[in-house]
Structures are given as C-alpha cells and as structure tokens.
Design a protein around this motif. Structure first.
Motif, PDB file in Angstrom:
ATOM      1  N   THR A  17      -6.700   8.021   3.065  1.00 36.74           N
ATOM      2  CA  THR A  17      -6.063   7.801   1.760  1.00 36.74           C
ATOM      3  C   THR A  17      -4.547   7.793   1.900  1.00 36.74           C
ATOM      4  O   THR A  17      -3.861   6.910   1.373  1.00 36.74           O
ATOM      5  N   ALA A  18      -4.017   8.761   2.638  1.00 41.68           N
ATOM      6  CA  ALA A  18      -2.568   8.857   2.804  1.00 41.68           C
ATOM      7  C   ALA A  18      -2.017   7.636   3.530  1.00 41.68           C
ATOM      8  O   ALA A  18      -0.978   7.084   3.138  1.00 41.68           O
ATOM      9  N   CYS A  19      -2.718   7.195   4.580  1.00 37.23           N
ATOM     10  CA  CYS A  19      -2.254   6.037   5.341  1.00 37.23           C
ATOM     11  C   CYS A  19      -2.298   4.764   4.502  1.00 37.23           C
ATOM     12  O   CYS A  19      -1.367   3.951   4.538  1.00 37.23           O
ATOM     13  N   VAL A  20      -3.380   4.576   3.761  1.00 37.91           N
ATOM     14  CA  VAL A  20      -3.511   3.376   2.927  1.00 37.91           C
ATOM     15  C   VAL A  20      -2.406   3.322   1.881  1.00 37.91           C
ATOM     16  O   VAL A  20      -1.766   2.279   1.676  1.00 37.91           O
ATOM     17  N   LEU A  21      -2.147   4.436   1.221  1.00 39.04           N
ATOM     18  CA  LEU A  21      -1.102   4.454   0.196  1.00 39.04           C
ATOM     19  C   LEU A  21       0.280   4.252   0.823  1.00 39.04           C
ATOM     20  O   LEU A  21       1.162   3.634   0.213  1.00 39.04           O
ATOM     21  N   LYS A  22       0.474   4.755   2.026  1.00 37.59           N
ATOM     22  CA  LYS A  22       1.762   4.547   2.699  1.00 37.59           C
ATOM     23  C   LYS A  22       1.980   3.070   2.998  1.00 37.59           C
ATOM     24  O   LYS A  22       3.085   2.545   2.838  1.00 37.59           O
ATOM     25  N   VAL A  23       0.919   2.378   3.411  1.00 40.41           N
ATOM     26  CA  VAL A  23       1.027   0.943   3.697  1.00 40.41           C
ATOM     27  C   VAL A  23       1.328   0.154   2.432  1.00 40.41           C
ATOM     28  O   VAL A  23       2.250  -0.667   2.399  1.00 40.41           O
ATOM     29  N   VAL A  24       0.546   0.379   1.383  1.00 40.06           N
ATOM     30  CA  VAL A  24       0.712  -0.447   0.172  1.00 40.06           C
ATOM     31  C   VAL A  24       2.035  -0.166  -0.530  1.00 40.06           C
ATOM     32  O   VAL A  24       2.528  -1.010  -1.289  1.00 40.06           O
ATOM     33  N   ASN A  25       2.620   1.010  -0.268  1.00 47.60           N
ATOM     34  CA  ASN A  25       3.922   1.318  -0.866  1.00 47.60           C
ATOM     35  C   ASN A  25       5.096   0.935   0.023  1.00 47.60           C
ATOM     36  O   ASN A  25       6.257   1.172  -0.328  1.00 47.60           O
ATOM     37  N   SER A  26       4.813   0.316   1.166  1.00 46.21           N
ATOM     38  CA  SER A  26       5.881  -0.080   2.073  1.00 46.21           C
ATOM     39  C   SER A  26       6.623  -1.312   1.551  1.00 46.21           C
ATOM     40  O   SER A  26       6.108  -2.058   0.700  1.00 46.21           O
ATOM     41  N   ALA A  27       7.806  -1.522   2.087  1.00 45.66           N
ATOM     42  CA  ALA A  27       8.608  -2.683   1.680  1.00 45.66           C
ATOM     43  C   ALA A  27       7.908  -3.992   2.030  1.00 45.66           C
ATOM     44  O   ALA A  27       8.144  -5.028   1.395  1.00 45.66           O
ATOM     45  N   ALA A  28       7.017  -3.960   3.012  1.00 50.36           N
ATOM     46  CA  ALA A  28       6.325  -5.183   3.439  1.00 50.36           C
ATOM     47  C   ALA A  28       5.464  -5.777   2.335  1.00 50.36           C
ATOM     48  O   ALA A  28       5.216  -6.979   2.308  1.00 50.36           O
ATOM     49  N   TYR A  29       5.007  -4.920   1.394  1.00 49.95           N
ATOM     50  CA  TYR A  29       4.162  -5.422   0.306  1.00 49.95           C
ATOM     51  C   TYR A  29       4.936  -5.589  -0.994  1.00 49.95           C
ATOM     52  O   TYR A  29       4.456  -6.236  -1.918  1.00 49.95           O
ATOM     53  N   GLY A  30       6.102  -4.991  -1.082  1.00 48.06           N
ATOM     54  CA  GLY A  30       7.068  -5.322  -2.122  1.00 48.06           C
ATOM     55  C   GLY A  30       6.705  -5.041  -3.566  1.00 48.06           C
ATOM     56  O   GLY A  30       7.144  -5.765  -4.471  1.00 48.06           O
ATOM     57  N   PHE A  31       5.924  -4.008  -3.844  1.00 45.02           N
ATOM     58  CA  PHE A  31       5.647  -3.674  -5.238  1.00 45.02           C
ATOM     59  C   PHE A  31       6.876  -3.019  -5.864  1.00 45.02           C
ATOM     60  O   PHE A  31       7.595  -2.262  -5.214  1.00 45.02           O
ATOM     61  N   SER A  32       7.087  -3.307  -7.124  1.00 46.03           N
ATOM     62  CA  SER A  32       8.298  -2.837  -7.804  1.00 46.03           C
ATOM     63  C   SER A  32       8.227  -1.363  -8.198  1.00 46.03           C
ATOM     64  O   SER A  32       9.239  -0.759  -8.520  1.00 46.03           O
ATOM     65  N   ARG A  33       7.049  -0.797  -8.196  1.00 48.96           N
ATOM     66  CA  ARG A  33       6.897   0.632  -8.513  1.00 48.96           C
ATOM     67  C   ARG A  33       5.927   1.268  -7.538  1.00 48.96           C
ATOM     68  O   ARG A  33       5.158   0.581  -6.865  1.00 48.96           O
ATOM     69  N   ARG A  34       5.972   2.580  -7.474  1.00 48.19           N
ATOM     70  CA  ARG A  34       5.135   3.297  -6.515  1.00 48.19           C
ATOM     71  C   ARG A  34       3.685   3.314  -6.985  1.00 48.19           C
ATOM     72  O   ARG A  34       3.387   3.566  -8.154  1.00 48.19           O
ATOM     73  N   ILE A  35       2.774   3.054  -6.051  1.00 44.42           N
ATOM     74  CA  ILE A  35       1.344   3.104  -6.329  1.00 44.42           C
ATOM     75  C   ILE A  35       0.847   4.499  -5.979  1.00 44.42           C
ATOM     76  O   ILE A  35       1.021   4.964  -4.847  1.00 44.42           O
ATOM     77  N   GLU A  36       0.232   5.158  -6.943  1.00 46.01           N
ATOM     78  CA  GLU A  36      -0.108   6.572  -6.777  1.00 46.01           C
ATOM     79  C   GLU A  36      -1.561   6.824  -6.411  1.00 46.01           C
ATOM     80  O   GLU A  36      -1.910   7.935  -6.009  1.00 46.01           O
ATOM     81  N   SER A  37      -2.441   5.838  -6.547  1.00 47.18           N
ATOM     82  CA  SER A  37      -3.859   6.081  -6.296  1.00 47.18           C
ATOM     83  C   SER A  37      -4.510   4.864  -5.641  1.00 47.18           C
ATOM     84  O   SER A  37      -4.008   3.744  -5.746  1.00 47.18           O
ATOM     85  N   VAL A  38      -5.634   5.103  -5.011  1.00 51.91           N
ATOM     86  CA  VAL A  38      -6.390   4.009  -4.396  1.00 51.91           C
ATOM     87  C   VAL A  38      -6.882   3.051  -5.469  1.00 51.91           C
ATOM     88  O   VAL A  38      -6.855   1.829  -5.286  1.00 51.91           O
ATOM     89  N   ARG A  39      -7.326   3.586  -6.604  1.00 54.05           N
ATOM     90  CA  ARG A  39      -7.804   2.723  -7.692  1.00 54.05           C
ATOM     91  C   ARG A  39      -6.705   1.789  -8.171  1.00 54.05           C
ATOM     92  O   ARG A  39      -6.930   0.599  -8.399  1.00 54.05           O
ATOM     93  N   GLU A  40      -5.510   2.309  -8.312  1.00 51.28           N
ATOM     94  CA  GLU A  40      -4.379   1.490  -8.738  1.00 51.28           C
ATOM     95  C   GLU A  40      -4.055   0.426  -7.684  1.00 51.28           C
ATOM     96  O   GLU A  40      -3.739  -0.717  -8.020  1.00 51.28           O
ATOM     97  N   ALA A  41      -4.178   0.798  -6.418  1.00 53.25           N
ATOM     98  CA  ALA A  41      -3.903  -0.154  -5.338  1.00 53.25           C
ATOM     99  C   ALA A  41      -4.891  -1.309  -5.366  1.00 53.25           C
ATOM    100  O   ALA A  41      -4.517  -2.466  -5.161  1.00 53.25           O
ATOM    101  N   VAL A  42      -6.164  -1.007  -5.627  1.00 53.73           N
ATOM    102  CA  VAL A  42      -7.183  -2.056  -5.705  1.00 53.73           C
ATOM    103  C   VAL A  42      -6.847  -3.038  -6.822  1.00 53.73           C
ATOM    104  O   VAL A  42      -6.936  -4.259  -6.651  1.00 53.73           O
ATOM    105  N   VAL A  43      -6.424  -2.504  -7.962  1.00 56.87           N
ATOM    106  CA  VAL A  43      -6.100  -3.354  -9.114  1.00 56.87           C
ATOM    107  C   VAL A  43      -4.902  -4.246  -8.813  1.00 56.87           C
ATOM    108  O   VAL A  43      -4.916  -5.456  -9.085  1.00 56.87           O
TER     109      VAL A  43
END
Length: 281
Positions: free
Chosen positions: A50-76
């Motif tokens: 869980t920690a690794c997945v959230l670290k990846v999706v919150n990285s600059a490489a994926y460029g989301f404008s706000r922090r993703i706090e949960s796996v469910r939010e990341a899926v959406v």
C-alpha cells in the motif's frame, strides 16, 4: 552442452512456492474481469505494498495536482488499467531479489521488466488492443527465466553470457545453440509451475520466437521488450536489443505516426521507472 530438460524442470519444481500475496495479486491484476474492489483488497491487505503504490501514484511522474490518500481514490483517479499495472509492477519486484553474481544484474532486470511493461501499456492504449491486457503482466515477467538459469544452471549459463558479450550478441541467440533451451522457455515453465494464468506463461515462453507471431499480444511483448532496450533499460547493459520477427509491426498495424507517438512517450516512461525505483527504497 545442452541442459537436460527434465533435470531443469525438476529444479524448477524445487523452487520455493511463489508467495501467496504475490500470486493472488498477479492473478487479480491480470484478470480483465477483476473489480475495483478486488484490486483495492489485494493492495490494502499488505501495508508495505500500500505504501509503495501510494508513493508511486503521488510521484511527479504521474502529475496529479493533489495528494492521493487511499488506494480507492487512486483507482478512481488513475483508472483500473493503469492502477492494475502499478500494483502488478510493485508486487513483481519481489521476484527479482535473487542472490546471484556475474553478468546478470537482478536490479537491471527489474528496471528492464518494468520499462517493458510500461511500453506494453502504451502500445495497447495507442492501438486500443484491449484483448491483449495480459501482455503488460507478461512483460513484467518475461525475463525471470534468466534468473532461474543463473540460479540452477549457472555453471553452464555463465559461459553463454560471456560468449554473447564477447560477440556482441543478445544471449538468446546463443542459448538455443549452447543450452538447447532459452530463458523464455524456462520462464514459461516457471509461470506454469507457479500456476499463473496460462496466457501469461504462453506469452513469456514465446517472446523470443523467431517467426511472425499470430497473436497480437505476443507481438506487443516483443516490441515492448525492444523499446525498453532502446530506452536505455535493457536486460543487459552490454547486450544489443532483441530482434523483432518480420511482420510483427504489420500485425500490430503500427504506422509511422504511431511510432512518433510512442517515441514522444520515452522520457515520461523513464521518469515513471525512476518513480517505481524510488518507491522501493
């Protein structure tokens, strides 16, 4: 000089079983029918994943404008396909932690595998080949046979690698001549021994075939493997990229415009590989 197939199979059968969490996760992310709830479940039961997945999706490489706090939010926000790939990639990293020395670098193999998987995703999305989703997971696992050969037939395999380096050849060229098998065939046997989906094992087995593939998914794995090498993330730092059978590009109906699009993604995909590496540290 050839390796006895039966002896090799027996060695593979003696391998430690694939961890249940890894096997379950790979099966879910490879299943086109898997729901978002299933993907979320296989992630959140493992705190480290869980920690690794959230670290990846919150990285600059994926460029989301706000922090993703949960796996469910990341899926959406990422969508099921991209999220499955992130989860599968982080899970598969555990399979590349082999204690070996010589001309095979497990870390380099992992970076190459990840790059190939990202390229497979790009090809699938570009050509809308949604029936070929298994190619992304197969691309992650396509070179595991290299590690198995080093671990269980290293005395015969290391000279093959040394000869390939001296002749500036991809190792698979000499594997057929010197061993009577290839790391692709060994990887396919490994997938079968681990009871991974049949389609994935078949793609791993065929990714170095010398004839034009009839299945677009095999063509995707072949091309993704080649593009990863071209991006500077080859399975061996010293080896040239693998050949692609004549007709593969036509099979995938890739045009000059398609290749221009793919080439434009190179920097982004390399940044994503770095983000995955950072998440594992």
């Amino acid at each position: 000089m050839s390796i006895e197939p039966q002896k090799l199979i027996l060695n593979i059968r003696r391998l430690p079983a694939i961890p249940h969490l890894v096997a379950d996760t790979l099966r879910v992310v490879s299943d086109p029918r898997a729901s978002s709830q299933e993907v979320e479940w296989v992630v959140i039961r493992d705190q480290a994943l869980t920690a690794c997945v959230l670290k990846v999706v919150n990285s600059a490489a994926y460029g989301f404008s706000r922090r993703i706090e949960s796996v469910r939010e990341a899926v959406v926000l990422m969508g099921m396909r991209k999220m499955k790939q992130v989860v599968g990639a982080m899970t598969a990293s555990d399979l590349f932690k082999a204690d070996i020395s010589g001309l095979v670098d497990p870390r380099q193999l992992w970076m190459h595998a990840l790059s190939a998987s990202l390229w497979a995703r790009q090809i699938i999305e570009r050509k809308q080949l949604w029936g070929c989703e298994s190619a992304t997971t197969a691309s992650l696992l396509h070179d595991l046979g290299l590690l198995i050969l080093m671990q269980f037939a290293g005395d015969r395999y290391l000279p093959v690698l040394e000869e390939a380096r001296a002749q500036n050849l991809h190792p698979v060229v000499l594997e057929r001549k010197r061993l009577g098998t290839t790391h692709a065939s060994v990887g396919g046997m490994l997938c079968a021994a681990w009871k991974l989906p049949i389609a994935i094992g078949q793609l791993v087995k065929e990714h170095h075939a010398t004839t034009t593939p009839s299945d677009p998914a095999i063509g995707i794995v072949m091309l993704a493997n080649h593009l990863a090498h071209e991006s500077g993330l080859g399975s061996f730092a010293w080896a040239p990229g693998p050949d692609i059978p004549v007709g593969t590009i036509d099979l995938l109906e890739l045009s000059g415009k398609d290749f221009e699009h793919l080439n434009n993604q190179r920097e982004t995909l390399n940044e994503q590989v770095e983000a995955f590496q950072d998440a594992l540290q």
